[in-house]
Scaffold this motif. Structure first.
Motif, PDB file in Angstrom:
ATOM      1  N   ILE A  45       0.849  -1.195   0.000  1.00  0.00           N
ATOM      2  CA  ILE A  45       0.000   0.000   0.000  1.00  0.00           C
ATOM      3  C   ILE A  45       0.883   1.243   0.000  1.00  0.00           C
ATOM      4  O   ILE A  45       2.004   1.214   0.503  1.00  0.00           O
ATOM      5  CB  ILE A  45      -0.967   0.022   1.200  1.00  0.00           C
ATOM      6  N   PRO A  46       0.401   2.351  -0.581  1.00  0.00           N
ATOM      7  CA  PRO A  46       1.207   3.572  -0.646  1.00  0.00           C
ATOM      8  C   PRO A  46       1.590   4.075   0.743  1.00  0.00           C
ATOM      9  O   PRO A  46       0.777   4.036   1.675  1.00  0.00           O
ATOM     10  CB  PRO A  46       0.277   4.572  -1.358  1.00  0.00           C
ATOM     11  N   LYS A  47       2.805   4.522   0.870  1.00  0.00           N
ATOM     12  CA  LYS A  47       3.271   5.080   2.135  1.00  0.00           C
ATOM     13  C   LYS A  47       2.770   6.517   2.291  1.00  0.00           C
ATOM     14  O   LYS A  47       2.618   7.260   1.310  1.00  0.00           O
ATOM     15  CB  LYS A  47       4.793   5.064   2.193  1.00  0.00           C
ATOM     16  N   GLU A  48       2.527   6.911   3.542  1.00  0.00           N
ATOM     17  CA  GLU A  48       2.120   8.279   3.850  1.00  0.00           C
ATOM     18  C   GLU A  48       3.291   9.010   4.494  1.00  0.00           C
ATOM     19  O   GLU A  48       4.293   8.391   4.878  1.00  0.00           O
ATOM     20  CB  GLU A  48       0.914   8.258   4.795  1.00  0.00           C
ATOM     21  N   ASN A  49       3.175  10.304   4.620  1.00  0.00           N
ATOM     22  CA  ASN A  49       4.240  11.104   5.217  1.00  0.00           C
ATOM     23  C   ASN A  49       4.164  11.002   6.739  1.00  0.00           C
ATOM     24  O   ASN A  49       3.756  11.923   7.444  1.00  0.00           O
ATOM     25  CB  ASN A  49       4.144  12.557   4.758  1.00  0.00           C
ATOM     26  N   LEU A  50       4.581   9.836   7.224  1.00  0.00           N
ATOM     27  CA  LEU A  50       4.467   9.520   8.643  1.00  0.00           C
ATOM     28  C   LEU A  50       5.763   8.945   9.195  1.00  0.00           C
ATOM     29  O   LEU A  50       6.424   8.134   8.546  1.00  0.00           O
ATOM     30  CB  LEU A  50       3.370   8.474   8.875  1.00  0.00           C
ATOM     31  N   PHE A  51       6.089   9.380  10.410  1.00  0.00           N
ATOM     32  CA  PHE A  51       7.054   8.706  11.263  1.00  0.00           C
ATOM     33  C   PHE A  51       6.235   7.981  12.325  1.00  0.00           C
ATOM     34  O   PHE A  51       5.188   8.478  12.744  1.00  0.00           O
ATOM     35  CB  PHE A  51       7.974   9.707  11.972  1.00  0.00           C
ATOM     36  N   THR A  52       6.708   6.821  12.774  1.00  0.00           N
ATOM     37  CA  THR A  52       6.052   6.141  13.886  1.00  0.00           C
ATOM     38  C   THR A  52       7.090   5.685  14.895  1.00  0.00           C
ATOM     39  O   THR A  52       8.285   5.602  14.599  1.00  0.00           O
ATOM     40  CB  THR A  52       5.250   4.898  13.416  1.00  0.00           C
ATOM     41  N   SER A  53       6.613   5.391  16.088  1.00  0.00           N
ATOM     42  CA  SER A  53       7.420   4.751  17.116  1.00  0.00           C
ATOM     43  C   SER A  53       6.455   4.070  18.076  1.00  0.00           C
ATOM     44  O   SER A  53       5.326   4.544  18.262  1.00  0.00           O
ATOM     45  CB  SER A  53       8.285   5.770  17.867  1.00  0.00           C
TER      46      SER A  53
ATOM     47  N   LEU B  76      13.898  18.020  11.527  1.00  0.00           N
ATOM     48  CA  LEU B  76      13.542  17.601  10.168  1.00  0.00           C
ATOM     49  C   LEU B  76      12.350  18.392   9.640  1.00  0.00           C
ATOM     50  O   LEU B  76      12.265  18.665   8.434  1.00  0.00           O
ATOM     51  CB  LEU B  76      13.235  16.104  10.142  1.00  0.00           C
ATOM     52  N   LYS B  77      11.449  18.760  10.528  1.00  0.00           N
ATOM     53  CA  LYS B  77      10.269  19.530  10.115  1.00  0.00           C
ATOM     54  C   LYS B  77      10.634  20.890   9.519  1.00  0.00           C
ATOM     55  O   LYS B  77       9.843  21.489   8.787  1.00  0.00           O
ATOM     56  CB  LYS B  77       9.330  19.740  11.303  1.00  0.00           C
ATOM     57  N   LYS B  78      11.822  21.375   9.811  1.00  0.00           N
ATOM     58  CA  LYS B  78      12.278  22.657   9.275  1.00  0.00           C
ATOM     59  C   LYS B  78      12.709  22.544   7.817  1.00  0.00           C
ATOM     60  O   LYS B  78      12.879  23.557   7.134  1.00  0.00           O
ATOM     61  CB  LYS B  78      13.445  23.189  10.115  1.00  0.00           C
ATOM     62  N   ILE B  79      12.887  21.315   7.357  1.00  0.00           N
ATOM     63  CA  ILE B  79      13.296  21.056   5.976  1.00  0.00           C
ATOM     64  C   ILE B  79      12.032  20.937   5.122  1.00  0.00           C
ATOM     65  O   ILE B  79      11.116  20.189   5.482  1.00  0.00           O
ATOM     66  CB  ILE B  79      14.124  19.759   5.890  1.00  0.00           C
ATOM     67  N   PRO B  80      11.937  21.666   4.016  1.00  0.00           N
ATOM     68  CA  PRO B  80      10.710  21.639   3.204  1.00  0.00           C
ATOM     69  C   PRO B  80      10.196  20.240   2.868  1.00  0.00           C
ATOM     70  O   PRO B  80       8.992  19.999   2.884  1.00  0.00           O
ATOM     71  CB  PRO B  80      11.118  22.408   1.940  1.00  0.00           C
ATOM     72  N   ALA B  81      11.101  19.307   2.594  1.00  0.00           N
ATOM     73  CA  ALA B  81      10.683  17.960   2.203  1.00  0.00           C
ATOM     74  C   ALA B  81       9.938  17.232   3.324  1.00  0.00           C
ATOM     75  O   ALA B  81       9.191  16.280   3.069  1.00  0.00           O
ATOM     76  CB  ALA B  81      11.897  17.143   1.780  1.00  0.00           C
ATOM     77  N   PHE B  82      10.148  17.672   4.578  1.00  0.00           N
ATOM     78  CA  PHE B  82       9.505  17.018   5.715  1.00  0.00           C
ATOM     79  C   PHE B  82       8.479  17.913   6.417  1.00  0.00           C
ATOM     80  O   PHE B  82       7.945  17.531   7.464  1.00  0.00           O
ATOM     81  CB  PHE B  82      10.561  16.576   6.733  1.00  0.00           C
ATOM     82  N   ALA B  83       8.187  19.060   5.842  1.00  0.00           N
ATOM     83  CA  ALA B  83       7.326  20.032   6.510  1.00  0.00           C
ATOM     84  C   ALA B  83       5.932  19.503   6.832  1.00  0.00           C
ATOM     85  O   ALA B  83       5.325  19.892   7.844  1.00  0.00           O
ATOM     86  CB  ALA B  83       7.215  21.300   5.656  1.00  0.00           C
ATOM     87  N   ASP B  84       5.402  18.610   5.987  1.00  0.00           N
ATOM     88  CA  ASP B  84       4.041  18.120   6.214  1.00  0.00           C
ATOM     89  C   ASP B  84       3.999  16.733   6.860  1.00  0.00           C
ATOM     90  O   ASP B  84       2.934  16.105   6.930  1.00  0.00           O
ATOM     91  CB  ASP B  84       3.256  18.110   4.905  1.00  0.00           C
ATOM     92  N   TYR B  85       5.122  16.271   7.345  1.00  0.00           N
ATOM     93  CA  TYR B  85       5.145  14.961   7.999  1.00  0.00           C
ATOM     94  C   TYR B  85       4.515  15.031   9.397  1.00  0.00           C
ATOM     95  O   TYR B  85       4.567  16.065  10.065  1.00  0.00           O
ATOM     96  CB  TYR B  85       6.577  14.449   8.137  1.00  0.00           C
ATOM     97  N   ARG B  86       3.941  13.906   9.822  1.00  0.00           N
ATOM     98  CA  ARG B  86       3.427  13.744  11.174  1.00  0.00           C
ATOM     99  C   ARG B  86       4.172  12.605  11.856  1.00  0.00           C
ATOM    100  O   ARG B  86       4.750  11.741  11.193  1.00  0.00           O
ATOM    101  CB  ARG B  86       1.918  13.454  11.166  1.00  0.00           C
ATOM    102  N   PHE B  87       4.150  12.624  13.163  1.00  0.00           N
ATOM    103  CA  PHE B  87       4.833  11.615  13.979  1.00  0.00           C
ATOM    104  C   PHE B  87       3.786  10.985  14.896  1.00  0.00           C
ATOM    105  O   PHE B  87       3.195  11.659  15.730  1.00  0.00           O
ATOM    106  CB  PHE B  87       5.953  12.277  14.771  1.00  0.00           C
ATOM    107  N   ILE B  88       3.559   9.684  14.720  1.00  0.00           N
ATOM    108  CA  ILE B  88       2.574   8.960  15.521  1.00  0.00           C
ATOM    109  C   ILE B  88       3.302   8.075  16.525  1.00  0.00           C
ATOM    110  O   ILE B  88       4.140   7.256  16.156  1.00  0.00           O
ATOM    111  CB  ILE B  88       1.662   8.105  14.610  1.00  0.00           C
ATOM    112  N   ILE B  89       2.977   8.265  17.809  1.00  0.00           N
ATOM    113  CA  ILE B  89       3.572   7.476  18.880  1.00  0.00           C
ATOM    114  C   ILE B  89       2.499   6.536  19.421  1.00  0.00           C
ATOM    115  O   ILE B  89       1.450   6.973  19.893  1.00  0.00           O
ATOM    116  CB  ILE B  89       4.138   8.379  19.993  1.00  0.00           C
ATOM    117  N   ILE B  90       2.781   5.244  19.342  1.00  0.00           N
ATOM    118  CA  ILE B  90       1.824   4.204  19.695  1.00  0.00           C
ATOM    119  C   ILE B  90       2.265   3.532  20.993  1.00  0.00           C
ATOM    120  O   ILE B  90       3.456   3.257  21.181  1.00  0.00           O
ATOM    121  CB  ILE B  90       1.754   3.141  18.574  1.00  0.00           C
ATOM    122  N   GLY B  91       1.319   3.251  21.875  1.00  0.00           N
ATOM    123  CA  GLY B  91       1.648   2.520  23.092  1.00  0.00           C
ATOM    124  C   GLY B  91       0.798   2.932  24.270  1.00  0.00           C
ATOM    125  O   GLY B  91       0.218   4.028  24.281  1.00  0.00           O
TER     126      GLY B  91
END
Length: 202
Positions: free
Chosen positions: A13-21, A46-61
């Motif tokens: 499946i297509p990847k989204e602009n997400l970091f996870t942990s 990394l969020k300060k870099i245009p390529a990562f500006a719209d990324y989100r970080f999801i923390i699971i647990g």
């Protein structure tokens, strides 16, 4: 070494602009051990870099006393719009998040094995890891090492440079087969019945 049902994590499946942990947030000590504070610091930069500006970080647990510590860091870096503390989820939901995410943070002070990182790798995440304990396993050698004992700015620059030209491996079939739970069961049976393993890591 641990084993997982690798077929549950493999997806195209297509990847989204997400970091996870994935981390148990029961207390501040475990949150620090899992390197969530460092991961949030890296993510903020990394969020300060245009390529990562719209990324989100999801923390699971599972949530607990450690949430207050995480929230204090989120507030410090102004990340409230980009971080989601999901809490405890089912196995199916966890796998779904890993299939969608593109990057996985595991900047632990130490790890016994790094099972969650293995699951993320199987789900085709790019692993940003500390290389501590079980994370020194060869399965992570082609991923992105962030030396948490080195100067932060220096390691961040290395990471940014690596990300700019990083091409993930498209197939981990042989390595993931080694950690597959069914392969492990079959191997134990072969050892018991025939006195030797049928499997050889290529």
């Amino acid at each position: 070494e641990h084993a997982i049902d690798t077929r549950l994590f493999i997806s195209d499946i297509p990847k989204e602009n997400l970091f996870t942990s994935i981390v148990w947030m029961g207390n501040e000590g475990n949150v620090r051990r899992k390197g969530v504070d460092k991961a949030l610091q890296v993510f903020a930069e990394l969020k300060k870099i245009p390529a990562f500006a719209d990324y989100r970080f999801i923390i699971i647990g599972r949530k607990g006393e450690g949430v207050a510590f995480i929230q204090s860091i989120i507030n410090k870096y102004g990340l409230n719009d980009s971080i989601e503390l999901i809490g405890e989820v089912s196995e199916e939901e966890k796998i779904a998040f890993l299939k969608r995410s593109k990057y996985y943070f595991q900047l632990s002070l130490y790890e016994g094995f790094g099972l969650a990182a293995l699951e993320a790798l199987c789900a085709n995440n790019i692993i940003i890891h500390s290389g501590k304990g079980g994370l020194a396993n060869p399965i992570y050698k082609e991923q992105l090492l962030f030396d948490i004992d080195n100067d932060f700015d220096s390691e961040l620059l290395k990471l940014v440079n690596k990300l700019a030209c990083f091409t993930p491996i498209t197939s981990y079939d042989n390595l993931l087969e080694y950690y597959d739970i069914q392969r492990r069961k079959d191997d134990f049976e072969a050892i018991i019945v025939n006195g030797k393993s049928n499997y050889k890591l290529k």
